[in-house]
Design an enzyme around this catalytic site. Sequence first.
Site, PDB file in Angstrom:
ATOM      1  N   LYS A  41     -16.989   0.590   2.520  1.00 23.50           N
ATOM      2  CA  LYS A  41     -15.954   1.552   2.116  1.00 23.50           C
ATOM      3  C   LYS A  41     -14.919   0.868   1.234  1.00 23.50           C
ATOM      4  O   LYS A  41     -14.872  -0.366   1.157  1.00 23.50           O
ATOM      5  CB  LYS A  41     -15.296   2.126   3.372  1.00 23.50           C
ATOM      6  CG  LYS A  41     -14.638   1.069   4.248  1.00 23.50           C
ATOM      7  CD  LYS A  41     -14.250   1.639   5.613  1.00 23.50           C
ATOM      8  CE  LYS A  41     -13.519   0.588   6.433  1.00 23.50           C
ATOM      9  NZ  LYS A  41     -13.156   1.074   7.759  1.00 23.50           N
ATOM     10  N   TYR A 270      11.808  -8.826 -15.732  1.00 23.08           N
ATOM     11  CA  TYR A 270      12.639  -7.679 -15.357  1.00 23.08           C
ATOM     12  C   TYR A 270      13.780  -8.106 -14.449  1.00 23.08           C
ATOM     13  O   TYR A 270      13.570  -8.907 -13.516  1.00 23.08           O
ATOM     14  CB  TYR A 270      11.807  -6.611 -14.641  1.00 23.08           C
ATOM     15  CG  TYR A 270      10.903  -5.836 -15.573  1.00 23.08           C
ATOM     16  CD1 TYR A 270      11.429  -5.149 -16.670  1.00 23.08           C
ATOM     17  CD2 TYR A 270       9.535  -5.778 -15.352  1.00 23.08           C
ATOM     18  CE1 TYR A 270      10.605  -4.438 -17.526  1.00 23.08           C
ATOM     19  CE2 TYR A 270       8.701  -5.070 -16.199  1.00 23.08           C
ATOM     20  CZ  TYR A 270       9.248  -4.401 -17.286  1.00 23.08           C
ATOM     21  OH  TYR A 270       8.428  -3.699 -18.131  1.00 23.08           O
TER      22      TYR A 270
HETATM   23  C1  LIG Z   1     -13.474   0.036   8.568  1.00 25.86           C
HETATM   24  C2  LIG Z   1     -14.262   0.245   9.763  1.00 25.86           C
HETATM   25  C3  LIG Z   1     -15.110  -0.776  10.223  1.00 25.86           C
HETATM   26  C4  LIG Z   1     -15.113  -2.158   9.664  1.00 25.86           C
HETATM   27  O1  LIG Z   1     -13.959  -2.831  10.115  1.00 25.86           O
HETATM   28  P1  LIG Z   1     -13.716  -4.394   9.921  1.00 25.86           P
HETATM   29  O2  LIG Z   1     -12.627  -4.723  10.875  1.00 25.86           O
HETATM   30  O3  LIG Z   1     -13.316  -4.606   8.512  1.00 25.86           O
HETATM   31  O4  LIG Z   1     -14.977  -5.075  10.247  1.00 25.86           O
HETATM   32  C5  LIG Z   1     -15.936  -0.470  11.297  1.00 25.86           C
HETATM   33  N1  LIG Z   1     -15.915   0.758  11.881  1.00 25.86           N
HETATM   34  C6  LIG Z   1     -15.091   1.729  11.472  1.00 25.86           C
HETATM   35  C7  LIG Z   1     -15.121   3.042  12.164  1.00 25.86           C
HETATM   36  C8  LIG Z   1     -14.229   1.520  10.416  1.00 25.86           C
HETATM   37  O5  LIG Z   1     -13.397   2.484  10.037  1.00 25.86           O
END
Ligand SMILES: *Cc1c(COP(=O)(O)O)cnc(C)c1O
Length: 404
Positions: A41, A270
């Site tokens: 993701k 800035y």
């Molecule tokens: C993002 C997510 C993961 C992965 O999490 P990490 O801590 O980066 O390994 C796993 N399960 C769900 C439901 C998530 O939202």
Amino acid sequence: METYEKKGRAWKELNLGHLRNNVRELKQMVPPDCRLMPAVKADAYGHGAVPVARELARMGIRDFCVASVDEGIQLRTAGIRGQILVLGYTPKECLPELAAYGLTQTVVDGAYAEMLAGGPGRFRVQAAVDTGMHRLGFSWTEPERILALWRQPNLAVTGVFSHLCVSDEDTEDARRFTLEQGRRYRQVLDCLYGKAKSRFQTHLLGSYGILRYPELAFDAVRPGILLYGVHSSEADARRQERPAALYPVLSLKARIACVREVEAGEGVGYGLAFHSNGKKRIAVASAGYADGIPRALSGKGHALVRGVRAPVVGRICMDQLFLDVSKIPGVCAGDEAVFIGESLGQRIRAEEMAQAAGTITNELLSRLGKRLGTRVVAERSEPIYNIKIPGRKEACAPCCQRNA
Ligand SMILES: *Cc1c(COP(=O)(O)O)cnc(C)c1O
């Protein structure tokens, strides 16, 4: 192996050899028949979902987690097959895309199940179970509502999963709560086994769960941040309590646009926020907060130039920032500034940069700018950090094939 190069003014470098190493390491931490279901993701935590997922697919990985339908479509369009689980909410108007692209949707609660059941077409779904986090999912106390999913003619239930919320914390309370979440999840599964009309996949653990509670690995695990060779925080990276030799996949680099002399008493950038107390050489690097370098690093961060740490001075701009290179001889336009990664044996890790910016690496990386170029290096180069653990099992190359 594919190599791809478009650096431009600022870019990320992906070391796919390190990604492969991390997959093998994570496989070793869970039972042999447990599948990896990587979280790709947020553009694979800023790394680039397509090159990352393609490399994972080449290693035999068949299940992927994304946050949205659009992220799923991007993977399908890039030729990724297998299961793509949308972990988050998909609104009604996007339901036809779920079906068209063969994505698997998370059922976020009972009301959502009804919406899906009345939706246009057949949907592959996985039920989320809320075991105490109170984010998405059916309450662990109502397994019969999950069982009811199997009675919906247009739903194909392929899994039932939950998520931990304090697995990264060290306290006794956190440990107790995590084990309780595991117990609640098991209890739900026990109610479903024998009654559910089809087999389904079970998974509970993300990265920190894999590190600390491997006994709770069910059919699959969902590693995110660790797959990219990074811990969430600097403190975690130092602690490293379980055997893991994970190498960072990403480096972040930019070109120096110009170098200028600034006289004592003059201001820079800035707000003229940096005032030099003596004559200084200031390099203007071609990266700013729109590239994902947090503005909070103004006057705090560092970049490596010619293997030497150069402090960030003044306010970070949208597209540029200033580095004090007074102590680094010979810096000139076109040189590389390394924000994350290595330069002549020196390194800056994402954990360090995140800490300086007051955040965790998950946020830092997932907010990298869209306009960054990407350079993919496929070869297995020397690890940036290799934590030697006495008596560690040697990596077994074929173990990833078990995923197939
Ligand atoms: C993002 C997510 C993961 C992965 O999490 P990490 O801590 O980066 O390994 C796993 N399960 C769900 C439901 C998530 O939202």
